[in-house]
Motif scaffolding. Structure first.
Motif, short mmCIF file in Angstrom:
data_model
loop_
_atom_site.label_atom_id
_atom_site.label_comp_id
_atom_site.label_asym_id
_atom_site.label_seq_id
_atom_site.Cartn_x
_atom_site.Cartn_y
_atom_site.Cartn_z
N ASP A 24 0.84 -1.21 0.00
CA ASP A 24 0.00 0.00 0.00
C ASP A 24 0.87 1.25 0.00
O ASP A 24 0.61 2.20 -0.75
N ALA A 25 1.90 1.26 0.84
CA ALA A 25 2.81 2.41 0.88
C ALA A 25 3.56 2.56 -0.44
O ALA A 25 3.78 3.68 -0.92
N LEU A 26 3.94 1.44 -1.04
CA LEU A 26 4.63 1.49 -2.33
C LEU A 26 3.73 2.11 -3.38
O LEU A 26 4.14 3.01 -4.12
N CYS A 27 2.48 1.66 -3.46
CA CYS A 27 1.53 2.21 -4.45
C CYS A 27 1.32 3.70 -4.23
O CYS A 27 1.32 4.48 -5.19
N ALA A 28 1.14 4.11 -2.98
CA ALA A 28 0.93 5.52 -2.67
C ALA A 28 2.15 6.36 -3.06
O ALA A 28 2.01 7.45 -3.64
N ALA A 29 3.32 5.88 -2.75
CA ALA A 29 4.55 6.62 -3.08
C ALA A 29 4.76 6.69 -4.59
O ALA A 29 5.19 7.74 -5.11
N LEU A 30 4.46 5.63 -5.29
CA LEU A 30 4.60 5.64 -6.75
C LEU A 30 3.61 6.61 -7.39
O LEU A 30 3.94 7.32 -8.34
N LEU A 31 2.38 6.65 -6.86
CA LEU A 31 1.39 7.61 -7.36
C LEU A 31 1.90 9.04 -7.17
O LEU A 31 1.84 9.86 -8.09
N GLU A 32 2.43 9.34 -5.99
CA GLU A 32 2.97 10.67 -5.73
C GLU A 32 4.11 10.99 -6.68
O GLU A 32 4.23 12.12 -7.17
N THR A 33 4.96 10.01 -6.94
CA THR A 33 6.08 10.23 -7.86
C THR A 33 5.59 10.53 -9.26
O THR A 33 6.11 11.43 -9.94
N VAL A 34 4.59 9.78 -9.72
CA VAL A 34 4.01 10.04 -11.05
C VAL A 34 3.52 11.48 -11.12
O VAL A 34 3.79 12.21 -12.08
N LEU A 35 2.78 11.91 -10.10
CA LEU A 35 2.24 13.27 -10.10
C LEU A 35 3.34 14.32 -10.03
O LEU A 35 3.24 15.37 -10.68
N GLU A 36 4.39 14.05 -9.27
CA GLU A 36 5.49 15.00 -9.12
C GLU A 36 6.24 15.25 -10.42
O GLU A 36 6.89 16.29 -10.57
N THR A 37 6.15 14.34 -11.38
CA THR A 37 6.81 14.57 -12.66
C THR A 37 6.19 15.74 -13.41
O THR A 37 6.84 16.35 -14.25
N GLY A 38 4.91 16.03 -13.10
CA GLY A 38 4.22 17.10 -13.81
C GLY A 38 3.81 16.74 -15.22
O GLY A 38 3.35 17.59 -15.97
N LEU A 39 3.95 15.49 -15.59
CA LEU A 39 3.67 15.06 -16.96
C LEU A 39 2.26 14.52 -17.17
O LEU A 39 1.85 14.30 -18.30
N PHE A 40 1.53 14.29 -16.06
CA PHE A 40 0.26 13.60 -16.17
C PHE A 40 -0.81 14.30 -15.34
O PHE A 40 -0.52 14.84 -14.26
#
Length: 128
Positions: A19-35
């Protein structure tokens, strides 16, 4: 898009916080600013049946598969991949303390002509 699938060997249950991995990966995706936020999906799928390398029962894997729509430069895709791999590597560092863990990531572009979507989340998040 993007949709990030975290496929993992069943023997990782209880050994890492998915769960923590999924949440952190989602945050990383958003932090790219690409999506756009309403497009992001992160899901973890357990593989109950697998054979890894020399078949030792303690061997384990996580495979990250990021599917994205076209329209981003090679540099942007590489930056997103490096950020995701770094996040996963940081959270999964304890698994690398043994010689029985493998982590992989692949980014795949989806052909828009062969992809159908209907999303009620976008209008809500866009305020429309």
């Amino acid at each position: 898009m993007p949709h990030l699938t975290v496929e993992y060997s069943a023997n990782l249950e209880g050994r890492t916080d998915l769960d923590a991995l999924c949440a952190a990966l989602l945050e990383t995706v958003l932090e790219t600013g690409l999506f756009e936020v309403g497009a992001v999906r992160v899901r973890a799928l357990r593989a109950d049946h697998y054979a890894i390398a020399d078949r030792l029962p303690e061997n384990a894997f996580i495979d990250l598969n990021l599917r994205i729509g076209k329209g981003r430069s090679a540099e942007e895709k590489k930056r997103a991949g490096e950020a995701l791999f770094a996040t996963a590597g940081r959270l999964l560092a304890p698994l690398f303390e043994t010689p029985h863990f493998a982590l992989s990531l692949e980014i795949r572009e989806i052909d828009a002509e062969l992809s159908w979507k209907k999303n009620a989340i976008h209008p809500r998040l866009r305020g429309k």
